[in-house]
Motif scaffolding. Sequence first.
Motif, PDB file in Angstrom:
ATOM      1  N   PHE A 299      -1.558   9.941  12.043  1.00 20.73           N
ATOM      2  CA  PHE A 299      -1.462   8.841  11.511  1.00 20.73           C
ATOM      3  C   PHE A 299      -2.673   8.319  10.639  1.00 20.73           C
ATOM      4  O   PHE A 299      -2.374   7.817   9.689  1.00 20.73           O
ATOM      5  N   SER A 300      -3.867   8.367  11.242  1.00 24.32           N
ATOM      6  CA  SER A 300      -4.935   7.893  10.506  1.00 24.32           C
ATOM      7  C   SER A 300      -5.390   8.943   9.527  1.00 24.32           C
ATOM      8  O   SER A 300      -5.804   8.405   8.306  1.00 24.32           O
ATOM      9  N   HIS A 301      -5.080  10.232   9.678  1.00 27.52           N
ATOM     10  CA  HIS A 301      -5.285  11.112   8.634  1.00 27.52           C
ATOM     11  C   HIS A 301      -4.317  10.826   7.114  1.00 27.52           C
ATOM     12  O   HIS A 301      -4.979  11.013   6.233  1.00 27.52           O
ATOM     13  N   GLY A 302      -3.181  10.647   7.593  1.00 32.03           N
ATOM     14  CA  GLY A 302      -1.947  10.323   6.428  1.00 32.03           C
ATOM     15  C   GLY A 302      -2.524   9.037   5.724  1.00 32.03           C
ATOM     16  O   GLY A 302      -2.450   9.033   4.564  1.00 32.03           O
ATOM     17  N   ALA A 303      -3.051   7.843   6.492  1.00 32.98           N
ATOM     18  CA  ALA A 303      -3.538   6.754   5.709  1.00 32.98           C
ATOM     19  C   ALA A 303      -4.831   7.243   4.993  1.00 32.98           C
ATOM     20  O   ALA A 303      -4.970   6.505   3.752  1.00 32.98           O
ATOM     21  N   MET A 304      -5.834   8.058   5.299  1.00 36.31           N
ATOM     22  CA  MET A 304      -6.795   8.363   4.549  1.00 36.31           C
ATOM     23  C   MET A 304      -6.248   9.222   3.154  1.00 36.31           C
ATOM     24  O   MET A 304      -6.897   9.038   2.037  1.00 36.31           O
ATOM     25  N   VAL A 305      -5.303   9.962   3.321  1.00 37.92           N
ATOM     26  CA  VAL A 305      -4.829  10.815   2.189  1.00 37.92           C
ATOM     27  C   VAL A 305      -4.134   9.765   1.210  1.00 37.92           C
ATOM     28  O   VAL A 305      -4.462   9.888   0.154  1.00 37.92           O
ATOM     29  N   PHE A 306      -3.315   8.642   1.692  1.00 39.16           N
ATOM     30  CA  PHE A 306      -2.771   7.727   0.690  1.00 39.16           C
ATOM     31  C   PHE A 306      -3.894   6.791  -0.114  1.00 39.16           C
ATOM     32  O   PHE A 306      -3.898   6.703  -1.217  1.00 39.16           O
ATOM     33  N   VAL A 307      -5.044   6.564   0.924  1.00 40.05           N
ATOM     34  CA  VAL A 307      -6.210   5.653   0.224  1.00 40.05           C
ATOM     35  C   VAL A 307      -6.519   6.540  -0.832  1.00 40.05           C
ATOM     36  O   VAL A 307      -7.144   6.081  -1.731  1.00 40.05           O
TER      37      VAL A 307
ATOM     38  N   ASN B  78       7.873   5.213  12.470  1.00 41.16           N
ATOM     39  CA  ASN B  78       7.298   5.872  13.256  1.00 41.16           C
ATOM     40  C   ASN B  78       6.252   4.837  14.474  1.00 41.16           C
ATOM     41  O   ASN B  78       6.059   5.135  15.413  1.00 41.16           O
ATOM     42  N   LEU B  79       5.533   4.107  13.544  1.00 40.43           N
ATOM     43  CA  LEU B  79       4.871   3.058  14.327  1.00 40.43           C
ATOM     44  C   LEU B  79       5.371   2.192  15.038  1.00 40.43           C
ATOM     45  O   LEU B  79       5.220   1.978  16.198  1.00 40.43           O
ATOM     46  N   VAL B  80       6.751   1.812  14.724  1.00 41.43           N
ATOM     47  CA  VAL B  80       7.582   1.028  15.616  1.00 41.43           C
ATOM     48  C   VAL B  80       8.110   1.786  16.677  1.00 41.43           C
ATOM     49  O   VAL B  80       8.256   1.318  17.731  1.00 41.43           O
TER      50      VAL B  80
END
Length: 264
Positions: A231-239, A212-214
């Motif tokens: 995008f940022s919310h998904g990163a926070m969930v994974f972290v 998706n980023l590409v």
Amino acid sequence: MVLKKTEQELRLVAVPLCAGIACATARGMTQGWNESMLFSGFLFGAVVGVVFGIPLLLRSHANGASSNGRNLLNSLIQTLAAWLLAGASLKYLPLAIGFGIALWLLFSATVYGIERLYDGSDETQKVTRGWVFSVPLSGALTLGGAAALFLPGTDDSAPAFILMFMIGGLLSMLVGWPVLWLTERYLQSPLRYIVGGMITGLLIWVFCALPNLVDAVTTSPAKPFVWPMSFSHGAMVFVFIGTVAGSLCTAINSCYGFLRRRDL
């Protein structure tokens, strides 16, 4: 052979990684070079490496029989197991044997590179397997528990727990063990496994979100750059998931160390 603790996690991750590459190549040669075949082949090979390759490697180290001949035998066992699970067609038996030899060469080259990283380092430190096993176990329990929490009291909760348990364990092996190598090498804090879990979660998120980023950065005058949705919310969930897994890993290691000290 005394296996250095710092080499253990890299050797272990090399097993499913090399098996995944070998099976993906074999599937590409026999069924076509497309994304679906390569991904499914890599996943199938990685699972075979976890189920067969890692126990064989650990048994070889435990018996002091780690050698080129033993590694060749282990590689052939893995590829023959994959051949049997894929249907055991006699047409592909020579290919399976050939890829067993190729897997042995790839694994040997990978292990050679790992050993070169530690030339001149302390070789007297023996392996403590508890902290190695706690990484996939904590990742599996965390993802499995998350699946059970999102599907409480339904018929799908048990299958979802089992599926996510296996996925969490496999991801923790492929990503968590290299991160463990970094944290063990550069951090001495008691919280290093929590830091490692956060890094692992972030890396997994990057791999998941990379397509998706590409696509987002492939801009044109008619298509300006826009961050992927959530995008940022998904990163926070994974972290956050990585933090929970790292905390669980720390607890498992503490219990394991306590039991070992009590037995001494």
